[in-house]
Design a protein around this motif. Structure first.
Motif, PDB file in Angstrom:
ATOM      1  N   ALA A 161     -53.672   0.339   7.021  1.00  0.00           N
ATOM      2  CA  ALA A 161     -55.185   1.058   7.381  1.00  0.00           C
ATOM      3  C   ALA A 161     -55.814   1.923   6.460  1.00  0.00           C
ATOM      4  CB  ALA A 161     -55.144   1.458   8.730  1.00  0.00           C
ATOM      5  N   ASP A 162     -54.797   3.082   6.069  1.00  0.00           N
ATOM      6  CA  ASP A 162     -55.468   4.150   5.364  1.00  0.00           C
ATOM      7  C   ASP A 162     -54.981   4.137   3.756  1.00  0.00           C
ATOM      8  OD1 ASP A 162     -57.246   5.289   7.133  1.00  0.00           O
ATOM      9  OD2 ASP A 162     -55.536   6.184   8.034  1.00  0.00           O
ATOM     10  N   TRP A 163     -53.474   4.109   3.536  1.00  0.00           N
ATOM     11  CA  TRP A 163     -52.871   4.376   2.527  1.00  0.00           C
ATOM     12  C   TRP A 163     -53.379   3.377   1.417  1.00  0.00           C
ATOM     13  CZ3 TRP A 163     -50.771   8.054  -0.467  1.00  0.00           C
ATOM     14  CH2 TRP A 163     -49.999   7.669  -1.413  1.00  0.00           C
ATOM     15  N   VAL A 164     -52.892   2.017   1.726  1.00  0.00           N
ATOM     16  CA  VAL A 164     -53.197   0.881   0.841  1.00  0.00           C
ATOM     17  C   VAL A 164     -54.544   0.778  -0.013  1.00  0.00           C
ATOM     18  CG1 VAL A 164     -53.216  -1.517   0.555  1.00  0.00           C
ATOM     19  CG2 VAL A 164     -51.201  -0.348   1.520  1.00  0.00           C
ATOM     20  N   ASP A 177     -35.997 -14.669  -0.873  1.00  0.00           N
ATOM     21  CA  ASP A 177     -35.772 -13.595  -0.056  1.00  0.00           C
ATOM     22  C   ASP A 177     -36.671 -11.917  -0.470  1.00  0.00           C
ATOM     23  OD1 ASP A 177     -34.262 -12.424   1.911  1.00  0.00           O
ATOM     24  OD2 ASP A 177     -33.182 -11.174   0.433  1.00  0.00           O
ATOM     25  N   ALA A 178     -37.354 -12.257  -1.626  1.00  0.00           N
ATOM     26  CA  ALA A 178     -38.282 -11.155  -1.764  1.00  0.00           C
ATOM     27  C   ALA A 178     -39.362 -10.671  -0.941  1.00  0.00           C
ATOM     28  CB  ALA A 178     -38.925 -10.964  -3.184  1.00  0.00           C
ATOM     29  N   PHE A 179     -39.713  -9.514  -0.645  1.00  0.00           N
ATOM     30  CA  PHE A 179     -40.841  -9.139   0.247  1.00  0.00           C
ATOM     31  C   PHE A 179     -42.179  -9.969  -0.202  1.00  0.00           C
ATOM     32  CE2 PHE A 179     -44.424  -6.368   1.771  1.00  0.00           C
ATOM     33  CZ  PHE A 179     -44.077  -6.498   3.232  1.00  0.00           C
ATOM     34  N   ASP A 180     -42.887 -10.408   0.711  1.00  0.00           N
ATOM     35  CA  ASP A 180     -44.103 -11.107   0.404  1.00  0.00           C
ATOM     36  C   ASP A 180     -45.564 -10.162   0.171  1.00  0.00           C
ATOM     37  OD1 ASP A 180     -46.352 -13.078  -0.080  1.00  0.00           O
ATOM     38  OD2 ASP A 180     -46.001 -14.019   1.829  1.00  0.00           O
ATOM     39  N   TRP A 181     -45.807  -9.923  -0.675  1.00  0.00           N
ATOM     40  CA  TRP A 181     -46.940  -9.318  -1.518  1.00  0.00           C
ATOM     41  C   TRP A 181     -48.325  -9.792  -1.418  1.00  0.00           C
ATOM     42  CZ3 TRP A 181     -46.352  -4.077  -0.715  1.00  0.00           C
ATOM     43  CH2 TRP A 181     -44.939  -3.527  -0.789  1.00  0.00           C
ATOM     44  N   ASN A 216     -54.026 -10.135  -3.050  1.00  0.00           N
ATOM     45  CA  ASN A 216     -55.176 -10.722  -2.793  1.00  0.00           C
ATOM     46  C   ASN A 216     -56.234  -9.746  -2.870  1.00  0.00           C
ATOM     47  OD1 ASN A 216     -54.803 -13.708  -2.625  1.00  0.00           O
ATOM     48  ND2 ASN A 216     -53.996 -13.539  -0.778  1.00  0.00           N
ATOM     49  N   PHE A 217     -55.901  -8.627  -2.115  1.00  0.00           N
ATOM     50  CA  PHE A 217     -56.886  -7.300  -1.982  1.00  0.00           C
ATOM     51  C   PHE A 217     -57.142  -6.993  -3.301  1.00  0.00           C
ATOM     52  CE2 PHE A 217     -57.687  -2.730  -1.746  1.00  0.00           C
ATOM     53  CZ  PHE A 217     -58.543  -2.966  -0.653  1.00  0.00           C
ATOM     54  N   ASN A 236     -62.073 -10.231 -11.359  1.00  0.00           N
ATOM     55  CA  ASN A 236     -61.838 -10.689 -12.611  1.00  0.00           C
ATOM     56  C   ASN A 236     -61.472 -12.078 -12.760  1.00  0.00           C
ATOM     57  OD1 ASN A 236     -59.425 -10.616 -11.922  1.00  0.00           O
ATOM     58  ND2 ASN A 236     -58.508  -9.165 -13.566  1.00  0.00           N
ATOM     59  N   GLY A 237     -61.716 -12.745 -11.416  1.00  0.00           N
ATOM     60  CA  GLY A 237     -61.456 -14.224 -11.512  1.00  0.00           C
ATOM     61  C   GLY A 237     -59.897 -14.676 -11.336  1.00  0.00           C
ATOM     62  N   ASP A 238     -59.056 -13.675 -11.128  1.00  0.00           N
ATOM     63  CA  ASP A 238     -57.531 -13.930 -11.057  1.00  0.00           C
ATOM     64  C   ASP A 238     -57.276 -14.143  -9.657  1.00  0.00           C
ATOM     65  OD1 ASP A 238     -56.883 -13.558 -13.487  1.00  0.00           O
ATOM     66  OD2 ASP A 238     -55.761 -11.577 -13.250  1.00  0.00           O
ATOM     67  N   ASP A 239     -56.414 -15.211  -9.517  1.00  0.00           N
ATOM     68  CA  ASP A 239     -55.898 -15.295  -8.138  1.00  0.00           C
ATOM     69  C   ASP A 239     -54.252 -14.790  -7.995  1.00  0.00           C
ATOM     70  OD1 ASP A 239     -53.853 -17.088  -9.177  1.00  0.00           O
ATOM     71  OD2 ASP A 239     -54.956 -18.940  -8.626  1.00  0.00           O
ATOM     72  N   ALA A 240     -53.973 -14.781  -6.464  1.00  0.00           N
ATOM     73  CA  ALA A 240     -52.613 -14.015  -6.444  1.00  0.00           C
ATOM     74  C   ALA A 240     -51.376 -14.483  -7.480  1.00  0.00           C
ATOM     75  CB  ALA A 240     -52.206 -14.271  -5.085  1.00  0.00           C
ATOM     76  N   GLU A 241     -51.437 -15.770  -7.643  1.00  0.00           N
ATOM     77  CA  GLU A 241     -50.284 -16.488  -8.371  1.00  0.00           C
ATOM     78  C   GLU A 241     -50.609 -15.735  -9.787  1.00  0.00           C
ATOM     79  OE1 GLU A 241     -48.655 -20.735  -9.687  1.00  0.00           O
ATOM     80  OE2 GLU A 241     -49.887 -20.380  -7.795  1.00  0.00           O
ATOM     81  N   GLN A 242     -51.772 -15.839 -10.427  1.00  0.00           N
ATOM     82  CA  GLN A 242     -52.197 -15.195 -11.831  1.00  0.00           C
ATOM     83  C   GLN A 242     -51.504 -13.933 -11.893  1.00  0.00           C
ATOM     84  OE1 GLN A 242     -56.236 -16.629 -11.623  1.00  0.00           O
ATOM     85  NE2 GLN A 242     -55.983 -17.835 -13.497  1.00  0.00           N
ATOM     86  N   LYS A 243     -52.167 -13.129 -10.865  1.00  0.00           N
ATOM     87  CA  LYS A 243     -51.769 -11.668 -10.930  1.00  0.00           C
ATOM     88  C   LYS A 243     -50.396 -11.337 -10.895  1.00  0.00           C
ATOM     89  CE  LYS A 243     -54.133  -8.450 -10.667  1.00  0.00           C
ATOM     90  NZ  LYS A 243     -54.549  -7.287 -11.856  1.00  0.00           N
TER      91      LYS A 243
END
Length: 261
Positions: free
Chosen positions: A33-36, A101-105, A110-111, A118-125
Motif C-alpha cells: 500500500a505505502d512502501w512499494v 520456485d522463485a517468488f513471482d515479482w 509491471n508497476f 520506456n516501452g519495456d514489458d515485465a519479461e524484458q525488464k
C-alpha cells in the motif's frame, strides 16, 4: 523490553519465503500500500531525472527482494547484490536463474514498467535485471570491512533498503556503520538509503524481530556525523494502519547522500 534481534536469531529464524508472502504478495502484502509505491517512484526519479548512474551499484542488505533494483538496472552497467543471510542470497539466485520456485515479482515489475514508460514489458525488464546483476555476495554490517576477506573496489552508488535500522541496536552503532560504508563508495559517489521511522518490531509469521525506532532528526544527524552531504531527503507518512500489529512503523524515509570528493 525485548532484547535486540541478533545475527544468530536471523540465521535460525528468518524465513524469506514467509517474509516475501507476508510483505510483497500481490493479494495482501503488508508493504504494497505505502512502501512499494514510495520506494519505486523515488528510485525511478533518482535514476532518471536525478541523474544518478554509472558503472557499478552495490546493493547492501538486499534481503530476498529484487524490486529495489528494477530501475537501477537501466542506469548502471553492473549491480552487485549482497546480504548477510544465506537463505536470502539463495532466494535472489533462484529469481536470477528463473527458477520456477522463485517468488513471482511480476506485479511489481509491471508497476515499474508503467512508471518508466520506456516501452519495456515485465519479461524484458526481468531480462535486463538478470543480465545486470553480476554477483550475489555475503556481507556483514557489523564488520569494519563488511565483505571481509574480500576488499571491494569503491562503487559509484551504494543502495540500502530496509536494512540498517534492523541491524543496528542503537544510534551509535548506526552512525558507525554509516562511517564504515563510506569506504565502499567512490569520492563523489552516492549513498541511497530507504527505510522506516519509529519502527520497534516486525513479524515474519509467528517470529518477532526488533528494529531501532529511528527519528528524522537523529537519522539526518547520523549522516552529518558520518561525513556525508545530504542532497535530498523525502519523508512520507504511513497511510495503511490496518497491519500495525505486524509492524509498527509510522513514516518512510529516503535519503540521497553524497560522499565528498
Amino acid at each position: 523490553m525485548a532484547s535486540f534481534s541478533t545475527p544468530q536469531v536471523y540465521i535460525e529464524q528468518f524465513n524469506p519465503k514467509e517474509y516475501l508472502q507476508e510483505y510483497y504478495s500481490e493479494e495482501d502484502g503488508v508493504l504494497l500500500a505505502d512502501w512499494v509505491d514510495f520506494t519505486l517512484r523515488n528510485l525511478n526519479d533518482t535514476f532518471t531525472k536525478g541523474g544518478v548512474g554509472g558503472n557499478t551499484l552495490l546493493d547492501f542488505g538486499t534481503g530476498p527482494t529484487i524490486y529495489q533494483l528494477l530501475s537501477a538496472c537501466e542506469a548502471f552497467d553492473k549491480i552487485i547484490a549482497s546480504d548477510f543471510l544465506e537463505q536470502n542470497r539463495a532466494e535472489i539466485r533462484k529469481w536470477l536463474r528463473n527458477d520456477p520456485d522463485a517468488f513471482d515479482w511480476t506485479h511489481l515489475i509491471n508497476f515499474v514498467c508503467d512508471v518508466e514508460k520506456n516501452g519495456d514489458d515485465a519479461e524484458q525488464k526481468s531480462e535486463t535485471l538478470r543480465n545486470t546483476v553480476k554477483q550475489v555476495m555475503k556481507c556483514d554490517v557489523h564488520k569494519k570491512n563488511p565483505y571481509d576477506p574480500i576488499v571491494m573496489p569503491p562503487v559509484d552508488c551504494l543502495l540500502s533498503c530496509l536494512c540498517l535500522e534492523f541491524s543496528c541496536k542503537d544510534m551509535y552503532t548506526f552512525t558507525e556503520v554509516l562511517k564504515n560504508l563510506q569506504a565502499l563508495i567512490k569520492p563523489g559517489g552516492y549513498f541511497l538509503i530507504f527505510g522506516v521511522l519509529s519502527c520497534s518490531f516486525y513479524y515474519v509469521g509467528e517470529k518477532r524481530f526488533t528494529s531501532l525506532p529511528l527519528k528524522q532528526e537523529e537519522l539526518e544527524m547520523a549522516f552529518y556525523k558520518s561525513g556525508y552531504v545530504i542532497e535530498k531527503n523525502v519523508y512520507a507518512p504511513r497511510t495503511d494502519m490496518s497491519t500495525l500489529e505486524i509492524s509498527d512503523f509510522d513514516n518512510m524515509y529516503y535519503i540521497r547522500a553524497k560522499k565528498p570528493k
